[in-house]
Write an enzyme that holds these catalytic residues in place. Structure first.
Site, mmCIF file in Angstrom:
data_model
loop_
_atom_site.group_PDB
_atom_site.id
_atom_site.type_symbol
_atom_site.label_atom_id
_atom_site.label_comp_id
_atom_site.label_asym_id
_atom_site.label_seq_id
_atom_site.Cartn_x
_atom_site.Cartn_y
_atom_site.Cartn_z
ATOM 1 N N ASP A 138 2.255 44.642 -17.539
ATOM 2 C CA ASP A 138 2.697 43.189 -17.412
ATOM 3 C C ASP A 138 1.577 42.460 -17.731
ATOM 4 O O ASP A 138 0.427 42.801 -18.053
ATOM 5 C CB ASP A 138 3.393 43.053 -16.227
ATOM 6 C CG ASP A 138 2.537 43.232 -15.008
ATOM 7 O OD1 ASP A 138 1.573 43.841 -15.213
ATOM 8 O OD2 ASP A 138 2.730 42.696 -13.974
ATOM 9 N N TYR A 196 16.070 31.846 -17.447
ATOM 10 C CA TYR A 196 16.440 32.974 -18.340
ATOM 11 C C TYR A 196 17.348 33.876 -17.870
ATOM 12 O O TYR A 196 17.514 35.034 -17.482
ATOM 13 C CB TYR A 196 15.039 34.031 -18.363
ATOM 14 C CG TYR A 196 13.643 33.489 -18.982
ATOM 15 C CD1 TYR A 196 13.827 32.917 -20.021
ATOM 16 C CD2 TYR A 196 12.541 33.719 -18.444
ATOM 17 C CE1 TYR A 196 12.797 32.321 -20.827
ATOM 18 C CE2 TYR A 196 11.439 33.421 -19.186
ATOM 19 C CZ TYR A 196 11.481 32.579 -20.214
ATOM 20 O OH TYR A 196 10.306 32.072 -20.931
ATOM 21 N N TYR A 213 7.938 47.350 -20.364
ATOM 22 C CA TYR A 213 7.393 47.134 -19.043
ATOM 23 C C TYR A 213 8.138 47.610 -17.849
ATOM 24 O O TYR A 213 7.904 48.389 -17.039
ATOM 25 C CB TYR A 213 7.101 45.745 -18.747
ATOM 26 C CG TYR A 213 6.744 45.444 -17.321
ATOM 27 C CD1 TYR A 213 5.854 45.882 -16.503
ATOM 28 C CD2 TYR A 213 7.725 44.916 -16.611
ATOM 29 C CE1 TYR A 213 5.473 45.983 -15.268
ATOM 30 C CE2 TYR A 213 7.783 44.733 -15.318
ATOM 31 C CZ TYR A 213 6.811 45.298 -14.703
ATOM 32 O OH TYR A 213 6.300 45.392 -13.154
ATOM 33 N N TRP A 237 11.526 44.705 -1.612
ATOM 34 C CA TRP A 237 11.756 45.743 -2.718
ATOM 35 C C TRP A 237 10.928 47.046 -2.359
ATOM 36 O O TRP A 237 11.037 47.899 -3.404
ATOM 37 C CB TRP A 237 11.896 45.092 -4.216
ATOM 38 C CG TRP A 237 10.774 44.644 -4.525
ATOM 39 C CD1 TRP A 237 9.603 44.720 -4.932
ATOM 40 C CD2 TRP A 237 10.747 42.922 -4.432
ATOM 41 N NE1 TRP A 237 8.587 43.815 -5.333
ATOM 42 C CE2 TRP A 237 9.364 42.750 -4.770
ATOM 43 C CE3 TRP A 237 11.443 42.006 -4.003
ATOM 44 C CZ2 TRP A 237 8.845 41.426 -5.059
ATOM 45 C CZ3 TRP A 237 11.120 40.763 -3.787
ATOM 46 C CH2 TRP A 237 9.673 40.487 -4.418
ATOM 47 N N ARG A 238 9.869 46.946 -1.458
ATOM 48 C CA ARG A 238 8.942 47.941 -1.428
ATOM 49 C C ARG A 238 9.399 48.925 -0.119
ATOM 50 O O ARG A 238 8.714 49.663 0.046
ATOM 51 C CB ARG A 238 7.644 47.295 -1.195
ATOM 52 C CG ARG A 238 7.000 46.933 -2.702
ATOM 53 C CD ARG A 238 5.552 46.499 -2.252
ATOM 54 N NE ARG A 238 4.945 46.168 -3.814
ATOM 55 C CZ ARG A 238 3.800 45.730 -3.801
ATOM 56 N NH1 ARG A 238 2.941 45.321 -2.723
ATOM 57 N NH2 ARG A 238 3.231 45.621 -5.098
ATOM 58 N N GLU A 258 12.372 44.022 -10.443
ATOM 59 C CA GLU A 258 11.552 43.808 -11.809
ATOM 60 C C GLU A 258 12.280 42.964 -12.716
ATOM 61 O O GLU A 258 11.498 42.289 -13.346
ATOM 62 C CB GLU A 258 11.435 45.412 -12.298
ATOM 63 C CG GLU A 258 10.733 46.223 -11.705
ATOM 64 C CD GLU A 258 9.052 45.834 -11.489
ATOM 65 O OE1 GLU A 258 8.833 44.950 -12.305
ATOM 66 O OE2 GLU A 258 8.466 46.214 -10.417
#
Length: 373
Positions: free
Chosen positions: A143, A87, A125, A29-30, A42
DNA sequence: CACGCGTGGAC
DNA sequence: TGTCCAAGCGT
């Protein structure tokens, strides 16, 4: 005592970014500053380690390469893509936010931290991370790494588990963050927190910012960050019903307001509630009691047997489950009109999103001892 | 504000 | 085994 003058701040930024330029991790993701890429990464990285996220991120981007594709995806496909990450509300919220973005924002991203926080699932965040990394805004992204790094650098004694404490750190970071390269600054703090300034086995002696680290210079690293202890998980007991029919196993989808919402498991009976209703329950009456309870809900008659396998244990953040397996094999296909669930053959298993608990139940069932007469 | 919400790695 | 931790957020 370190004096954080303008000169010190400049020197800190130079040391940090210089190190980052040479040593930053090459993460999927960079590769660009696309806010969609930053956002998805994120969300996945919330409370989840980088190495765990990488394969999920790659797969997710192949399946849902744009905000539009995400907004249109069937929910079961989303949950399947998230299976094992935990989650699960993260991915449901992400789809809601994608739809929000298209309908209310004409598909154009808000570029400020406060604007980003309007989207469901994006808190202080994540908003700071997207604002700084994708939109070059000088916003803190606080974070766990930032809490640890800055609490040690500045010997900040506030309890990082208290919501109020975030503001203290944001104020400090606003003064120190690079206005030219805020995204790289925030990411450099995270890389620092994942390398030299880890929670355990840190290596501050070789850290590029060791001369700015007050706790290191004072030999007080172990005192920071300050964090109150979390509660122990509460024990809960369940029975999992493995019901094999001629067409396949019975599965139930978890209700949207309970743990593991919308994921699929074997039908589960609350053992603690059962014990309340029938305090004198013993091994002889157990099967019949569960059978009648299940029949009352579903009108399906079963002949349940305890499975000769260890009790399956699974720990969530706040609960520790002890699940006892019971099984039966129905010779005739039951009437499922009162059963709020689904039948799945072994081949169909791959289409349902299974929580780790269900994987453990299935594994224990497969490995059960076959009783020989 | 305190709590609910998953999972896997490290020790 | 247990314990703590890991790029938190919604209610």
């Amino acid at each position: 005592m370190i004096e954080w003058s303008k000169t010190t701040i400049k020197e800190f930024q130079t040391s940090l970014l210089g190190w980052y330029d040479e040593n930053h991790r090459d993460l999927p993701w960079r590769h660009d500053q696309d806010p969609y890429h930053i956002w998805v990464s994120e969300i996945m990285l919330q409370q989840t380690q980088v190495n765990t996220v990488i394969p999920y991120y790659e797969r997710f981007m192949r399946l849902f390469p744009s905000v539009e594709k995400l907004a249109q995806a069937p929910e079961e496909q989303l949950l399947k893509a998230w299976e094992g990450l935990g989650y699960y509300s993260r991915v449901r919220n992400m789809q809601r936010a994608a739809q929000q973005l298209l309908q209310d924002y004409d598909g154009k991203w808000p570029q400020t931290k406060t604007g980003l926080q309007e989207l469901v699932g994006i808190g202080p965040y994540t908003a700071g991370a997207i604002a700084s990394i994708a939109f070059n805004q000088p916003e803190p992204a606080v974070d766990g790494n930032a809490f640890r790094v800055f609490s040690q650098l500045l010997e900040i004694e506030a309890d990082i588990t208290k919501p109020q404490t975030r503001g203290i750190f944001e104020t400090v970071i606003r003064k120190i963050i690079s206005k030219d390269r805020p995204g790289d600054f925030n990411q450099a703090i995270m890389d620092l927190g994942a390398s030299f300034m880890t929670a355990k086995n840190s290596d501050n002696a070789h850290s590029p910012v060791r001369q700015f680290n007050q706790a290191y210079l004072d030999g007080r690293l172990d005192e920071f960050p300050v964090r109150s202890k979390r509660l122990k998980p509460v024990d809960k007991h369940y029975f999992a019903l493995v019901i094999k029919t001629p067409q396949g196993y019975l599965f139930q989808q978890r209700a949207s307001n309970e743990l593991l919402a919308k994921l699929w498991t074997f039908p589960l009976i609350d053992g603690d509630k059962l014990k309340e209703e029938y305090p004198d329950l013993n091994e002889d009456t157990l099967s019949k009691t569960i059978e009648s309870k299940f029949a009352a809900e579903t009108e399906i008659k079963t002949d349940l047997q305890l499975v000769d396998a260890p009790v399956v244990k699974h720990t969530f953040t706040h609960q520790k489950w002890h699940v006892t397996l019971m099984s039966t094999e129905l010779q005739d296909q039951p009437d499922l009109s009162h059963f709020a669930g689904q039948i799945a053959n072994v081949e169909q298993f791959t289409t349902l999103a299974w929580p780790t608990l269900q994987k453990k139940l299935w594994s224990a069932y497969q490995k059960r001892q076959i009783k020989l007469f």
